[in-house]
Design an enzyme around this catalytic site. Structure first.
Site, PDB file in Angstrom:
ATOM      1  N   ASP A   1      27.801  37.125  26.703  1.00  0.00           N
ATOM      2  CA  ASP A   1      27.896  38.547  27.010  1.00  0.00           C
ATOM      3  C   ASP A   1      26.606  38.929  27.722  1.00  0.00           C
ATOM      4  O   ASP A   1      25.555  39.085  27.091  1.00  0.00           O
ATOM      5  CB  ASP A   1      28.052  39.360  25.720  1.00  0.00           C
ATOM      6  CG  ASP A   1      28.072  40.857  25.976  1.00  0.00           C
ATOM      7  OD1 ASP A   1      28.051  41.261  27.165  1.00  0.00           O
ATOM      8  OD2 ASP A   1      28.095  41.628  24.999  1.00  0.00           O
TER       9      ASP A   1
ATOM     10  N   HIS B   1      42.842  38.293  49.679  1.00  0.00           N
ATOM     11  CA  HIS B   1      43.171  36.916  49.318  1.00  0.00           C
ATOM     12  C   HIS B   1      43.235  36.093  50.594  1.00  0.00           C
ATOM     13  O   HIS B   1      43.100  36.618  51.705  1.00  0.00           O
ATOM     14  CB  HIS B   1      44.488  36.857  48.549  1.00  0.00           C
ATOM     15  CG  HIS B   1      44.379  37.375  47.137  1.00  0.00           C
ATOM     16  ND1 HIS B   1      43.649  36.727  46.170  1.00  0.00           N
ATOM     17  CD2 HIS B   1      44.889  38.489  46.554  1.00  0.00           C
ATOM     18  CE1 HIS B   1      43.721  37.408  45.034  1.00  0.00           C
ATOM     19  NE2 HIS B   1      44.464  38.488  45.241  1.00  0.00           N
TER      20      HIS B   1
ATOM     21  N   ASP C   1      41.143  29.798  51.415  1.00  0.00           N
ATOM     22  CA  ASP C   1      40.514  29.503  50.130  1.00  0.00           C
ATOM     23  C   ASP C   1      39.781  28.167  50.121  1.00  0.00           C
ATOM     24  O   ASP C   1      38.623  28.080  49.735  1.00  0.00           O
ATOM     25  CB  ASP C   1      41.561  29.491  49.017  1.00  0.00           C
ATOM     26  CG  ASP C   1      41.894  30.882  48.502  1.00  0.00           C
ATOM     27  OD1 ASP C   1      41.208  31.840  48.897  1.00  0.00           O
ATOM     28  OD2 ASP C   1      42.835  31.010  47.709  1.00  0.00           O
TER      29      ASP C   1
END
Length: 343
Positions: free
Chosen positions: A65, A131, A161
């Site tokens: 965290d 994307h 990608d």
């Protein structure tokens, strides 16, 4: 086993797409990759287990965290001992986490801070979501992929990608590591899929500049389905063969193998005959099954090969002889490439 990247330490900020795939490839080549994931939340996108999903294979996973001071110090310790930090967030996220390039390079002057985005770290569209399809649309590449009488065709997510993203990011990381070996200094690598996919198309841009390619007419050129001897053809069983005898000597082998009139040898690059040749090839290839054609051309330089499914590819005698595919937890996976002679 000795691998070329043995000893390289990489910290990966968990994400999706080209950045984690880059870390998978680097890990498979010997790098030690530690992935920092948000505590209580996995970044794995596909519903695959850790034994078969390339997104998590070969990594050490640490859940932190980063709003907690204790966990943030642990992250800083990991980054401080790393050669490379890889992140694929939108611009500004690492800065808001207190892990900016300036701060991390001050903490670890030899660090290669590798950043992967769609549009780059700056510019009018830097903060936009997107994307692969959006990025290759913006680079001009998508407009060139598809049939003349159809819409642009998504080429899976290989071009943006993984070609313009993953591979360009890896090239940037390895280049920066080489530079560090000369100077002792780290630096930031800013990889963007728009720019990477555009770079992959450099030869096509060169053809356009030379007048050898019409960039405004999809499916009308030598390598984009416009040419009848660089295309796929349906066979009698509903499968397909790939046909690509661009050079005259290879085209001659095709003409001979199909039993065509030798007059086609002098017509190969005469565009006025291309429609007739396409019809002839279409009709001819429909007379036998895919595997019959594959057998007929097995020892030929006609550049005719069966269009294989992924499972068929893994089982093909050539690929089996080369061990081009592995079986991981009972599932087919491509083997690591390229090969290295040093053991």
């Amino acid at each position: 086993m000795s691998k070329p990247l043995n000893g390289l330490k990489i910290v990966e900020m968990a994400g999706l797409g080209p950045a984690p795939f880059a870390c998978y490839i680097l890990a498979s080549l010997g790098a030690v990759v530690t992935r920092i994931e948000a505590k209580g939340r996995s970044a794995v996108f596909l519903p695959l287990d850790s034994q078969t999903n390339p997104d998590v294979l070969y990594r050490q996973i640490v859940q932190l965290d980063l709003k907690s001071e204790e966990d943030r110090l642990e992250a800083l310790e990991l980054i401080g001992g790393a050669d490379v930090l890889v992140e694929g967030f939108r611009p500004g996220v690492m800065e808001r986490l207190g892990l900016s390039p300036d701060a991390m390079l001050a903490h670890n002057p030899g660090l290669i801070f590798a950043r992967m985005t769609g549009y780059g770290q700056d510019g009018p569209m830097a903060d936009r979501a997107g994307h692969d399809l959006n990025y290759i649309a913006m680079s001009g590449v998508l407009s060139m992929i598809g049939r003349r009488d159809g819409a642009p065709v998504p080429p899976l997510n290989l071009v943006g990608d993984y070609g313009g993203g993953t591979m360009v990011l890896i090239m940037g990381i390895l280049s920066a590591l080489y530079a560090r070996a000369q100077t002792g200094k780290g630096q930031v690598v800013d990889a963007a899929m728009v720019e990477g996919s555009a770079m992959l198309a450099t030869p096509i841009f060169s053809f356009m500049a030379s007048g050898l390619w019409d960039g405004d007419k999809r499916g009308s050129n030598l390598l984009d389905s416009g040419c009848p001897f660089y295309d796929t053809y349906e066979t009698a069983d509903g499968s397909f063969v790939a046909v690509a005898p661009l050079e005259p000597q290879f085209f001659a082998a095709l003409v001979e193998g199909l039993g065509l009139d030798p007059v086609w040898l002098e017509r190969q690059y005469n565009r006025s005959h291309w429609d007739a040749l396409r019809t002839l090839l279409s009709d001819t290839f429909r007379t036998r099954s895919r595997d019959e054609w594959a057998a007929l051309f097995a020892d030929s330089d006609a550049c005719v090969t069966p269009v294989l499914t992924p499972r068929e590819a893994a089982d093909h005698p050539h690929n089996k002889a080369r061990q081009s595919f592995d079986t991981v937890a009972g599932h087919i996976m491509p083997a690591v490439a390229p090969r290295f002679s040093s053991k």
